[in-house]
Design a protein around this motif. Sequence first.
Motif, PDB file in Angstrom:
ATOM      1  N   ILE A   1      12.347 -10.558 -66.064  1.00 14.91           N
ATOM      2  CA  ILE A   1      11.548 -11.048 -64.946  1.00 14.91           C
ATOM      3  C   ILE A   1      11.922 -10.138 -63.782  1.00 14.91           C
ATOM      4  O   ILE A   1      13.108  -9.998 -63.444  1.00 14.91           O
ATOM      5  CB  ILE A   1      11.879 -12.521 -64.627  1.00 14.91           C
ATOM      6  CG1 ILE A   1      11.475 -13.392 -65.813  1.00 14.91           C
ATOM      7  CG2 ILE A   1      11.184 -12.946 -63.350  1.00 14.91           C
ATOM      8  CD1 ILE A   1      11.499 -14.872 -65.549  1.00 14.91           C
TER       9      ILE A   1
ATOM     10  N   ILE B   1      25.049 -15.946 -74.293  1.00 12.43           N
ATOM     11  CA  ILE B   1      25.930 -16.754 -73.452  1.00 12.43           C
ATOM     12  C   ILE B   1      26.016 -16.001 -72.127  1.00 12.43           C
ATOM     13  O   ILE B   1      26.284 -14.807 -72.082  1.00 12.43           O
ATOM     14  CB  ILE B   1      27.298 -17.017 -74.106  1.00 12.43           C
ATOM     15  CG1 ILE B   1      27.913 -15.746 -74.699  1.00 12.43           C
ATOM     16  CG2 ILE B   1      27.153 -18.096 -75.170  1.00 12.43           C
ATOM     17  CD1 ILE B   1      29.351 -15.945 -75.146  1.00 12.43           C
TER      18      ILE B   1
ATOM     19  N   TYR C   1      26.813 -14.725 -68.260  1.00  8.14           N
ATOM     20  CA  TYR C   1      27.998 -14.252 -67.582  1.00  8.14           C
ATOM     21  C   TYR C   1      28.112 -15.027 -66.267  1.00  8.14           C
ATOM     22  O   TYR C   1      27.252 -14.875 -65.400  1.00  8.14           O
ATOM     23  CB  TYR C   1      27.765 -12.753 -67.338  1.00  8.14           C
ATOM     24  CG  TYR C   1      29.003 -11.953 -67.143  1.00  8.14           C
ATOM     25  CD1 TYR C   1      30.072 -12.072 -68.018  1.00  8.14           C
ATOM     26  CD2 TYR C   1      29.107 -11.060 -66.086  1.00  8.14           C
ATOM     27  CE1 TYR C   1      31.216 -11.328 -67.824  1.00  8.14           C
ATOM     28  CE2 TYR C   1      30.243 -10.307 -65.892  1.00  8.14           C
ATOM     29  CZ  TYR C   1      31.299 -10.451 -66.766  1.00  8.14           C
ATOM     30  OH  TYR C   1      32.423  -9.721 -66.575  1.00  8.14           O
TER      31      TYR C   1
ATOM     32  N   THR D   1      15.039 -17.169 -70.777  1.00  8.08           N
ATOM     33  CA  THR D   1      15.521 -17.225 -72.163  1.00  8.08           C
ATOM     34  C   THR D   1      15.837 -18.665 -72.567  1.00  8.08           C
ATOM     35  O   THR D   1      15.544 -19.081 -73.698  1.00  8.08           O
ATOM     36  CB  THR D   1      16.809 -16.382 -72.337  1.00  8.08           C
ATOM     37  OG1 THR D   1      16.752 -15.270 -71.464  1.00  8.08           O
ATOM     38  CG2 THR D   1      16.983 -15.931 -73.754  1.00  8.08           C
TER      39      THR D   1
ATOM     40  N   GLY E   1      15.632 -15.680 -63.950  1.00  3.66           N
ATOM     41  CA  GLY E   1      15.784 -14.773 -65.096  1.00  3.66           C
ATOM     42  C   GLY E   1      16.522 -15.470 -66.235  1.00  3.66           C
ATOM     43  O   GLY E   1      16.110 -15.411 -67.395  1.00  3.66           O
TER      44      GLY E   1
ATOM     45  N   ASP F   1      29.882 -16.774 -71.067  1.00  4.56           N
ATOM     46  CA  ASP F   1      30.713 -15.662 -71.522  1.00  4.56           C
ATOM     47  C   ASP F   1      31.687 -15.392 -70.377  1.00  4.56           C
ATOM     48  O   ASP F   1      31.332 -14.735 -69.402  1.00  4.56           O
ATOM     49  CB  ASP F   1      29.734 -14.487 -71.741  1.00  4.56           C
ATOM     50  CG  ASP F   1      30.395 -13.194 -72.092  1.00  4.56           C
ATOM     51  OD1 ASP F   1      31.601 -13.198 -72.366  1.00  4.56           O
ATOM     52  OD2 ASP F   1      29.686 -12.168 -72.094  1.00  4.56           O
TER      53      ASP F   1
ATOM     54  N   ALA G   1      17.365 -10.653 -73.694  1.00  2.00           N
ATOM     55  CA  ALA G   1      16.522  -9.678 -72.982  1.00  2.00           C
ATOM     56  C   ALA G   1      16.908  -8.260 -73.397  1.00  2.00           C
ATOM     57  O   ALA G   1      17.961  -8.036 -73.987  1.00  2.00           O
ATOM     58  CB  ALA G   1      16.661  -9.849 -71.478  1.00  2.00           C
TER      59      ALA G   1
ATOM     60  N   MET H   1      15.261  -9.037 -61.757  1.00  2.00           N
ATOM     61  CA  MET H   1      15.781 -10.061 -60.870  1.00  2.00           C
ATOM     62  C   MET H   1      17.250 -10.262 -61.208  1.00  2.00           C
ATOM     63  O   MET H   1      17.604 -10.489 -62.355  1.00  2.00           O
ATOM     64  CB  MET H   1      15.017 -11.357 -61.091  1.00  2.00           C
ATOM     65  CG  MET H   1      15.293 -12.361 -60.015  1.00  2.00           C
ATOM     66  SD  MET H   1      14.470 -13.892 -60.394  1.00  2.00           S
ATOM     67  CE  MET H   1      12.791 -13.488 -60.025  1.00  2.00           C
TER      68      MET H   1
HETATM   69  O1  ME8 Z   1      24.545 -10.096 -70.684  1.00  2.34           O
HETATM   70  N1  ME8 Z   1      14.800 -11.509 -66.623  1.00  2.34           N
HETATM   71  O2  ME8 Z   1      25.079 -12.128 -69.753  1.00  2.34           O
HETATM   72  P1  ME8 Z   1      24.091 -12.178 -68.482  1.00  2.34           P
HETATM   73  C1  ME8 Z   1      14.859 -12.019 -67.865  1.00  2.34           C
HETATM   74  N2  ME8 Z   1      27.214 -12.279 -71.196  1.00  2.34           N
HETATM   75  N3  ME8 Z   1      15.994 -12.419 -68.428  1.00  2.34           N
HETATM   76  C2  ME8 Z   1      17.118 -12.326 -67.712  1.00  2.34           C
HETATM   77  C3  ME8 Z   1      17.135 -11.804 -66.401  1.00  2.34           C
HETATM   78  C4  ME8 Z   1      15.885 -11.387 -65.850  1.00  2.34           C
HETATM   79  N4  ME8 Z   1      15.771 -10.926 -64.628  1.00  2.34           N
HETATM   80  N5  ME8 Z   1      18.396 -11.842 -65.951  1.00  2.34           N
HETATM   81  C5  ME8 Z   1      19.142 -12.384 -66.955  1.00  2.34           C
HETATM   82  C6  ME8 Z   1      25.217 -11.095 -70.616  1.00  2.34           C
HETATM   83  N6  ME8 Z   1      18.364 -12.672 -68.012  1.00  2.34           N
HETATM   84  C7  ME8 Z   1      26.266 -11.354 -71.676  1.00  2.34           C
HETATM   85  C8  ME8 Z   1      25.579 -11.841 -72.923  1.00  2.34           C
HETATM   86  S1  ME8 Z   1      25.585 -12.679 -75.465  1.00  2.34           S
HETATM   87  C9  ME8 Z   1      26.639 -12.627 -76.722  1.00  2.34           C
HETATM   88  C10 ME8 Z   1      26.485 -12.086 -74.093  1.00  2.34           C
HETATM   89  C11 ME8 Z   1      18.796 -13.308 -69.285  1.00  2.34           C
HETATM   90  O3  ME8 Z   1      24.482 -13.378 -67.688  1.00  2.34           O
HETATM   91  C12 ME8 Z   1      18.477 -12.483 -70.514  1.00  2.34           C
HETATM   92  O4  ME8 Z   1      18.406 -13.311 -71.644  1.00  2.34           O
HETATM   93  O5  ME8 Z   1      24.036 -10.871 -67.822  1.00  2.34           O
HETATM   94  C13 ME8 Z   1      19.652 -11.598 -70.682  1.00  2.34           C
HETATM   95  O6  ME8 Z   1      19.748 -11.126 -71.990  1.00  2.34           O
HETATM   96  C14 ME8 Z   1      20.746 -12.571 -70.336  1.00  2.34           C
HETATM   97  O7  ME8 Z   1      20.196 -13.361 -69.265  1.00  2.34           O
HETATM   98  C15 ME8 Z   1      21.995 -11.819 -69.912  1.00  2.34           C
HETATM   99  O8  ME8 Z   1      22.727 -12.601 -69.128  1.00  2.34           O
END
Ligand code: ME8
Length: 657
Positions: free
Chosen positions: A292, A12, A14, A26, A22, A51, A260, A299
């Motif tokens: 990514i 979920i 943020y 997912t 990025g 989240d 990720a 990113m």
């Molecule tokens: O960590 N490359 O949320 P988040 C690939 N809220 N995937 C990426 C990316 C990138 N540059 N940037 C983001 C959190 N992601 C928590 C998660 S789960 C119970 C709580 C994707 O918004 C990737 O899947 O920081 C990463 O795990 C997720 O966004 C984290 O997003």
Amino acid sequence: MSKKPFYITTPIYYPSGNPHIGHCYTTVACDSIARYRRMQGYDVMFLTGTDEHGLKIEQKAAEAGITPKEYVDGIVAQFQKLWKYMNISYDRYIRTTDDYHVESVQKIFKALYDKGYIYKGEYSGKYCTPCESFWTDSQLDENGCCPECHRPVTFAKEEAYFMKMAPFADRIEKLLTETDYLQPKTRATELVNNFIKPGLEDLCVSRTTFKWGIPVTFDEGHVVYVWIDALSNYITALGYLNSAYNDFDKFWPADVHMVAKDIMRFHAIIWPAMLMALDIPLPKHLAIHGWITMNGEKMSKSLGNVVDPFVLGERYGCDAIRYHILREMALGADSSFSNEIMINRINSDLANGFGNLVSRTVAMADKYFGGTLPEDRLEADIDKDFISVVTALRDSVDKSIDETKIKSALEDIFKVVDRANKYIDETEPWKLGKNEADSPRLASVLYNLLEAIRIVSTLLSPFMPSTMPQVWEQIGASAEDTTYENADKFGVLPMNVTVHKGAILFPRIDVDKEIEELNAIIKKNMDAAQAKLSAEEKGESAPAEPITLAPEITIDDFAKVEIRVAKVTACEKVKKSDKLLCLQLDDGMGGRQVVSGIAQYYAPEDLIGKKIQLIANLKPVKLRGVDSNGMICAADTPDGVKVIFVDDSIPVGSKIR
Ligand code: ME8
């Protein structure tokens, strides 16, 4: 027989800034797997969400002068808009601010406390006052300062609840090393050596220094640590300890959590520990992918190097973007994003490879047989190898999907596309077309190609869901022909199949011109991000987000679009569609029917009697099998889509310029 359940989740996200490519990775990857499983006949639950608690959100909202809920509402709308745009077929969207989730998390926290896994203690360590965060020594920057704002830290103490981790250490180590929970497995050693071998530390699971979180029910002033809150989403969304849903028994344990590498530890250690403490079975697989990156760095919005998926989608179509990011990223490894790689990939695989295969085949069937293949056939030995390669494809894609290896699934599919293009070179249909006597052989060659396209497009449809229905229309395939069951069979299309020439699926992109334009957009965005940052540092209000225009057109280009005033005389929902309305219009030219994707924003009765702007010379299409002759103009706004109504004094049929 009831369908087998399949449960897949993204993290979920943020909502501290707008979504970027990025996040798309997912989500698009999970969407493709969810679609593939649905095609295979599974009963799928695909969960994503946001989240929404934590100190950062509280701070950002305060800076913007709004409540945290108002702040997250704005960004969540952007995420949902993007998922709609990227054609993401999630079944459920969870927000951690949803009442049912809050209720469940409070019960989970209390259950852990009652079972004796959570106890009250004292958190002490290096504290950064401006960030209101505790850091361990190893987290501090090279100067011993806060790793976030790089200001000095002080020693501080805070009353907090902790979760015992030691009771779960052995089971977690076994889970990571002896089962195939973690994919790719190479990551397990890293986790075991860094976190489990040195001794799992108890986890601080409550905070008292900020308010924007889920309150601990039995101790006022404490809010639940954001990761306990966030990880619980995977079960609360199914109805665990709440009455909002009743899907826990059906879908738990999850088949795939995909995340990720940055949040691997939370999903590989803390989440299993929580589940073990609650006596809940563990999820089956945790698939870890890389980042990514851009110019070697992750990113991320805060680095200002994000690529706006709306801009890319507008230019190349959402399927091309979906394909590119899925095709580039191998499970476990990082993938570097560059506009040049993306454009070359679109040109080579989609325009020259798949698009060309479809347009050549359909054009030849049209040219040599007026669109309908004759039934006389002549097989040749060369066909056998080709047919066996094509019919073996489904098994290899199945295997890759079972292993969450989307890149290899696409590689295999495109090997068959290349093989089909090679079959055209080998069989030289243009030569066969010159001689009437070769007609049966030519019909066989074209039929084999259409069958290959049918199978390839069926297997590609979970990855590129918007384009494949256009392919099916062009090759004359029915819904029945393009099922999973028919994707390993040859000879499914009728012998006398009729093709329909259609629009180019993936137009070839002029690389140099395109890169120049994209670089200009990126520079503009980076400048705006910089200006925003400087304004924030000076305590001024941030300038508005820049609007990015599509490439320039001339007045002659514009003159090709005919916009006329029309009045809605009748309107109803299109059957089996949540999105489409079917409108009858008085256009001053005898009337026409238009289908529009606005059912989520308007009820039919909101539109009847209203005058609207009609794009009157748009090529007719069928949407969900319903004819649509033109398009009505509407605006995308932060509150959703709004139709542009026209003053009632303007006569029907008037030209708008
Ligand atoms: O960590 N490359 O949320 P988040 C690939 N809220 N995937 C990426 C990316 C990138 N540059 N940037 C983001 C959190 N992601 C928590 C998660 S789960 C119970 C709580 C994707 O918004 C990737 O899947 O920081 C990463 O795990 C997720 O966004 C984290 O997003």
